[in-house]
Design a protein around this motif. Structure first.
Motif, short mmCIF file in Angstrom:
data_model
loop_
_atom_site.label_atom_id
_atom_site.label_comp_id
_atom_site.label_asym_id
_atom_site.label_seq_id
_atom_site.Cartn_x
_atom_site.Cartn_y
_atom_site.Cartn_z
N ARG A 41 -0.45 -7.13 -4.88
CA ARG A 41 0.73 -6.34 -4.50
C ARG A 41 1.63 -6.07 -5.71
N VAL A 66 -1.42 3.20 -0.24
CA VAL A 66 -1.75 1.94 0.44
C VAL A 66 -1.07 1.96 1.81
N HIS A 68 -0.08 0.05 5.36
CA HIS A 68 0.09 -1.29 5.92
C HIS A 68 -0.62 -1.37 7.26
N SER A 77 5.00 -2.43 10.10
CA SER A 77 5.14 -3.09 8.81
C SER A 77 5.94 -4.37 8.97
N TRP A 81 2.09 -9.18 3.02
CA TRP A 81 0.72 -8.94 2.56
C TRP A 81 0.63 -9.26 1.08
N LYS A 83 -2.48 -8.31 -1.05
CA LYS A 83 -3.36 -7.46 -1.85
C LYS A 83 -3.64 -6.16 -1.10
N ALA A 84 -4.11 -5.18 -1.87
CA ALA A 84 -4.57 -3.93 -1.25
C ALA A 84 -6.04 -3.73 -1.60
N THR A 97 -3.58 -2.84 3.37
CA THR A 97 -3.05 -4.16 3.03
C THR A 97 -3.90 -5.28 3.62
N THR A 98 -3.89 -6.40 2.94
CA THR A 98 -4.59 -7.59 3.42
C THR A 98 -3.86 -8.83 2.92
N GLU A 99 -3.96 -9.89 3.70
CA GLU A 99 -3.34 -11.15 3.27
C GLU A 99 -4.28 -11.95 2.37
#
Lengths: 156, 154
Positions: A41, A66, A68, A77, A81, A83-84, A97-99
């Motif tokens: 991010r 990107v 969400h 939103s 998060w 990373k993308a 988006t991802t955790e």
């Protein structure tokens, strides 16, 4: 061995690897070859003025959006998060988006799976397979359909 | 000399909300408890409740109440999943499950004795009738095919 299992085995034998993505608290799989970039991010430019786009990745003279995503693939939103993940699309790649992301071993058994009912995108179903562990199921994202879905959101 | 066996259809009576679904037992692969957590299927139809693993396959779970335009009450400990064999013409792995409010009951429906007050039903239902005092619904397999696999049928 049934035709379906042959398909499943072929997928595995082709050496495809999969990413396990945590998206809005739900885990999905994505063919690793479909991901053309993963960015933390901090490396992205935040966007605050768009309904669905939360950041951009600058690439030469271009920029990739990107989106969400929540666990139901809606775009509220609410959740932090990290990373993308970017997947290829025309005219430019799109990200979501991802955790967390994990590259899974090659011996994963993927079964064919298409949800019942109407297709959510013109590109087809968003899921094209599943991994079964006991009663639990992880769905495999279809990159083309997911890109079409994100592009549809971007055009809103 | 043994007496002749009664003619009829071995059926499974699947309790829904305020009615029952009547299907030939031959369509049913297994009845199983509802898993603690059904996997969600994002961007899917409201009548598609989720997916669970059964015999190493992903099996989608359908709410017949939703298909008929009614609300689906939350599953209870007495709820069951009725796993159907694939519909005619579908791939060998296209099992699907229907949420049943209670344990389904087998029943032998003898010719001409069980059904009365028949009428046509809503979309997805071939026939509405009464089984004793309960409203009974007989599914229309062609209509289900269209709802489940619209792109294949179109």
């Amino acid at each position: 061995m049934s035709a379906e299992h042959q398909v499943a085995r072929k997928i595995a034998d082709d050496g495809e690897q999969y990413l396990r993505l945590s998206v809005g608290g739900t885990e999905f799989l994505l063919p690793s070859g479909a991901s053309i970039a993963v960015e933390p991010r901090e490396q992205l430019t935040a966007e605050t003025g768009h309904r669905y786009i939360v950041a951009w990745r600058a690439v030469l003279s271009d920029r990739w959006p990107v989106f969400h995503l929540e666990g139901d693939l809606s775009t509220r939103s609410e959740r932090p998060w990290a990373k993308a993940v970017f997947i290829d699309a025309k005219p430019f790649p799109v990200g979501f988006t991802t955790e967390d992301i994990l590259l899974l071993p090659r011996d994963l058994r993927v079964e064919p799976f298409t949800p019942l009912g109407r297709l959510p995108t013109a590109a087809g179903p968003v899921f094209s397979g599943a991994v079964v562990r006991g009663e639990e199921v992880q769905l495999l994202l279809d990159p083309l359909a997911l890109a079409a879905y994100l592009q549809y959101l971007g055009a809103q | 000399m043994s007496s002749p066996r009664p003619e009829g259809v071995h059926a499974l009576i699947i309790p829904l909300q305020g009615s029952v679904l009547v299907v030939p037992s031959a369509m049913i692969a297994e009845v199983v408890p509802v898993p603690q957590r059904l996997g969600r299927i994002p961007l899917s139809e409201p009548w598609l409740l989720g997916v669970f693993g059964w015999r190493l396959r992903p099996v989608p779970v359908v709410s017949f109440n939703h298909l008929l335009g009614a609300e689906e009450p939350p599953a209870s400990r007495r709820s069951r999943l009725v796993v159907f064999y694939p519909l005619p013409g579908r791939a060998a792995g296209d099992f699907f499950a229907v949420l049943s409010a209670l344990e389904p009951q087998p029943r032998l429906l003898e010719d001409g004795q069980e059904f009365n007050e028949t009428s046509t039903g809503p979309e997805g239902i071939a026939l509405m009738t009464r089984l004793g005092t309960v409203k009974a619904l007989i599914p229309d397999l062609d209509a289900l095919m269209k709802r489940f696999y619209p792109s294949a049928v179109a």
